[in-house]
Write a protein that holds these residues in place. Structure first.
Motif, PDB file in Angstrom:
ATOM      1  N   VAL B  28       0.841  -1.214   0.000  1.00 40.84           N
ATOM      2  CA  VAL B  28       0.000   0.000   0.000  1.00 40.84           C
ATOM      3  C   VAL B  28       0.867   1.251   0.000  1.00 40.84           C
ATOM      4  CG1 VAL B  28      -1.821   1.258   1.210  1.00 40.84           C
ATOM      5  CG2 VAL B  28      -1.786  -1.235   1.263  1.00 40.84           C
ATOM      6  N   TYR B  31       1.965   3.224  -3.054  1.00 40.18           N
ATOM      7  CA  TYR B  31       1.030   4.114  -3.738  1.00 40.18           C
ATOM      8  C   TYR B  31       1.362   5.578  -3.458  1.00 40.18           C
ATOM      9  CZ  TYR B  31      -3.417   5.477  -5.843  1.00 40.18           C
ATOM     10  OH  TYR B  31      -4.379   6.019  -6.672  1.00 40.18           O
ATOM     11  N   ALA B  32       2.002   5.831  -2.312  1.00 38.02           N
ATOM     12  CA  ALA B  32       2.385   7.208  -1.967  1.00 38.02           C
ATOM     13  C   ALA B  32       3.320   7.804  -3.025  1.00 38.02           C
ATOM     14  CB  ALA B  32       3.052   7.235  -0.600  1.00 38.02           C
ATOM     15  N   VAL B  35       1.076   9.064  -5.705  1.00 34.83           N
ATOM     16  CA  VAL B  35       0.373  10.260  -5.224  1.00 34.83           C
ATOM     17  C   VAL B  35       1.297  11.470  -5.319  1.00 34.83           C
ATOM     18  CG1 VAL B  35      -0.701  11.382  -3.225  1.00 34.83           C
ATOM     19  CG2 VAL B  35      -1.142   8.959  -3.696  1.00 34.83           C
ATOM     20  N   ASP B  58     -10.222  18.068  -2.793  1.00 37.50           N
ATOM     21  CA  ASP B  58     -11.170  17.004  -2.450  1.00 37.50           C
ATOM     22  C   ASP B  58     -11.414  16.079  -3.644  1.00 37.50           C
ATOM     23  OD1 ASP B  58     -11.384  18.004   0.080  1.00 37.50           O
ATOM     24  OD2 ASP B  58     -13.309  19.005  -0.245  1.00 37.50           O
ATOM     25  N   THR B  60      -9.490  15.621  -6.246  1.00 36.48           N
ATOM     26  CA  THR B  60      -8.274  14.881  -6.569  1.00 36.48           C
ATOM     27  C   THR B  60      -8.058  13.736  -5.581  1.00 36.48           C
ATOM     28  OG1 THR B  60      -7.311  16.918  -7.434  1.00 36.48           O
ATOM     29  CG2 THR B  60      -5.801  15.097  -7.002  1.00 36.48           C
ATOM     30  N   GLN B  61      -8.314  14.005  -4.311  1.00 35.34           N
ATOM     31  CA  GLN B  61      -8.194  12.934  -3.308  1.00 35.34           C
ATOM     32  C   GLN B  61      -9.134  11.784  -3.665  1.00 35.34           C
ATOM     33  OE1 GLN B  61      -8.462  14.115   0.816  1.00 35.34           O
ATOM     34  NE2 GLN B  61      -9.425  12.204   1.407  1.00 35.34           N
ATOM     35  N   ASP B  62     -10.345  12.140  -4.035  1.00 33.51           N
ATOM     36  CA  ASP B  62     -11.322  11.118  -4.411  1.00 33.51           C
ATOM     37  C   ASP B  62     -10.843  10.331  -5.635  1.00 33.51           C
ATOM     38  OD1 ASP B  62     -13.791   9.784  -4.170  1.00 33.51           O
ATOM     39  OD2 ASP B  62     -14.641  11.027  -5.749  1.00 33.51           O
ATOM     40  N   PHE B  64      -7.720   9.817  -6.583  1.00 33.78           N
ATOM     41  CA  PHE B  64      -6.626   8.921  -6.182  1.00 33.78           C
ATOM     42  C   PHE B  64      -7.167   7.662  -5.499  1.00 33.78           C
ATOM     43  CE2 PHE B  64      -3.404  12.446  -6.480  1.00 33.78           C
ATOM     44  CZ  PHE B  64      -2.497  11.746  -7.263  1.00 33.78           C
ATOM     45  N   ILE B  65      -8.177   7.840  -4.651  1.00 24.30           N
ATOM     46  CA  ILE B  65      -8.736   6.683  -3.943  1.00 24.30           C
ATOM     47  C   ILE B  65      -9.435   5.749  -4.921  1.00 24.30           C
ATOM     48  CG2 ILE B  65     -10.454   5.986  -2.220  1.00 24.30           C
ATOM     49  CD1 ILE B  65      -9.833   8.730  -0.840  1.00 24.30           C
ATOM     50  N   ARG B  66     -10.183   6.320  -5.851  1.00 24.06           N
ATOM     51  CA  ARG B  66     -10.863   5.489  -6.852  1.00 24.06           C
ATOM     52  C   ARG B  66      -9.847   4.794  -7.757  1.00 24.06           C
ATOM     53  NH1 ARG B  66     -16.453   6.945  -8.030  1.00 24.06           N
ATOM     54  NH2 ARG B  66     -17.195   8.309  -6.377  1.00 24.06           N
ATOM     55  N   TYR B  68      -6.848   3.918  -6.890  1.00 22.69           N
ATOM     56  CA  TYR B  68      -6.267   2.817  -6.095  1.00 22.69           C
ATOM     57  C   TYR B  68      -7.196   1.601  -6.113  1.00 22.69           C
ATOM     58  CZ  TYR B  68      -4.880   0.015  -2.107  1.00 22.69           C
ATOM     59  OH  TYR B  68      -4.515  -1.045  -1.313  1.00 22.69           O
ATOM     60  N   ARG B  69      -8.482   1.879  -5.921  1.00 22.85           N
ATOM     61  CA  ARG B  69      -9.466   0.793  -5.906  1.00 22.85           C
ATOM     62  C   ARG B  69      -9.439   0.040  -7.236  1.00 22.85           C
ATOM     63  NH1 ARG B  69     -14.655   3.547  -4.598  1.00 22.85           N
ATOM     64  NH2 ARG B  69     -13.588   4.116  -2.679  1.00 22.85           N
TER      65      ARG B  69
END
Lengths: 211, 199
Positions: B28, B31-32, B35, B58, B60-62, B64-66, B68-69
């Motif tokens: 995990v 992934y940084a 980012v 916000d 962009t954070q979303d 990055f999370i999507r 990653y998923r």
């Protein structure tokens, strides 16, 4: 013919000093929040933990969710009808004096089983002031009262949510709106002890679920 | 699948591939690296599309999370950057549509303006107000573009993507993208030629 004109126009653009200058200015680095990477990685690690916990989650104590939703609906209705700004009680937290109130809020908490010994506790925050709430985080005894490490994700239409893996125990917490305004959870019991004038909300995670 | 990458894209792809492989294998923290590598470009794009730095972070954070998923649960992306921007473009479209329903103005960004101004004030390389005033003119000119034109212009001229990549990640045919970029350039040229002292 039409395509040739487009291509010539494109050549003009690429040689255009104004466009080059504008593009260069638009590439100047922005003052991004220094905690941005940490916030992303906190959310990513939470995502990874959820994935690792597997797909066999089950909602614990479903009756609690129903009760919570019913009380939340009542609270929202009460707040909207009486135009209450927020659910603060007692003396305002000194850190929030002078700030605009958040508006009627509501929350739900549910717990599902995650890794052995941990419950994935879902916190949900609801506000009708969609336009004014740009970031919601949760602070509590489980994250050292850090205002930036546990962000809630916007679900749209004023709904925000996050899941926090918690071991059995009693925790106190509040929501933080736009990084400044601390708001206790209107859908949860309050802590009798208050260090700052506004009592914190309480969630108790039991072995089999949450109270 | 993203189209033929340019040299820079190919190089980035080579650098990203082993990191993506580590992330898919369960590392995990790797992934940084991604980012950190794409944070600036992604937030910059979102900021220019939304006009609000907090919203841009916000979104962009979303994204990055999507991303990653998708990287860990779905298929391995051919190019992480294009994969991320495909998600980001869609998230910005959604956010812009939501905000337009709230009738929020593009230039209404107190937090972003404050932080931007603070950075400008600290920038010792600056010589007076000239650049700041020109940037304000640039903001106004960008605000005159419609969302589709702004999106196409940023991807082409700021992110320096190929039209093939842009077509893939926006779902828009190349001729339409070229037309949008051309129109955007016409508007910016008309607004900024005098500001930049270019005839």
């Amino acid at each position: 013919m039409y395509r040739d004109r487009q291509e010539r126009s494109l050549d003009q653009e690429q040689g255009d000093e104004v466009i080059r200058h504008a593009a260069a200015r638009l590439r100047v680095p922005l003052p991004i929040d220094s905690g941005f990477d940490a916030r992303v990685m906190t959310a990513v690690r939470a995502e990874a933990r959820v994935a690792k916990a597997g797909s066999g989650h089950r909602v614990v104590r479903g009756w609690w969710t129903g009760v919570a939703l019913a009380s939340v609906a009542a609270l929202v209705l009460l707040a909207v009808r009486s135009q209450i700004g927020s659910f603060h009680t007692g003396t305002p937290n000194p850190s929030t004096r002078g700030l605009p109130t958040t508006g009627a809020t509501a929350s739900t908490i549910t717990a599902t089983q995650g890794r052995p010994g941990l419950q994935r506790v879902r916190f949900e925050f609801v506000t009708p002031e969609v336009g004014n709430v740009r970031r919601v985080t949760i602070v509590g005894s489980f994250n050292g009262w850090n205002t930036s490490v546990t962000p809630l994700r916007s679900l749209g239409r004023g709904r925000w949510a996050t899941e926090v893996p918690l071991s059995p125990g009693r925790y106190t917490y509040q929501f933080v709106i736009n990084g400044r305004q601390w708001v206790p959870d209107p859908g949860a019991p309050r802590d009798a002890d208050s260090d700052f004038g506004t009592s914190n909300s309480v969630v108790t995670v039991a072995q089999g679920g949450m109270t | 699948m993203i189209g033929p990458p340019d040299i820079e894209g190919s190089s980035r792809q080579d650098e990203d591939a082993p990191i993506v492989a580590r992330v898919r294998a369960g590392d995990v923290d790797a992934y940084a690296i991604l980012v950190s590598r794409y944070r600036d470009a992604a937030v910059r794009y979102a900021y220019r599309m939304l006009g609000d730095l907090s919203d841009a972070e916000d979104v962009t954070q979303d994204a990055f999370i999507r991303a990653y998923r998708s990287v860990t649960r779905d298929q391995e992306p051919v190019r992480f950057e294009a994969w991320l921007f495909k998600i980001l473009v869609n998230r910005c479209r959604t956010a812009a549509a939501r905000r337009s329903r709230r009738r929020k103005l593009f230039v209404e960004d107190h937090l972003g303006v404050d932080r931007w101004a603070a950075q400008q004030a600290q920038d010792s390389r600056r010589e007076g107000e000239t650049d700041f005033e020109m940037d304000e003119e640039l903001d106004r000119a960008m605000a005159r573009l419609n969302d589709a034109q702004r999106e196409a212009f940023l991807l082409k001229h700021v992110n320096e993507m190929t039209y093939e990549d842009m077509a893939t990640l926006t779902g828009t045919p190349i001729p339409a993208l070229k037309m949008r970029v051309s129109r955007a350039c016409e508007t910016l040229r008309a607004c900024l030629a005098e500001v930049y002292h270019v005839s």
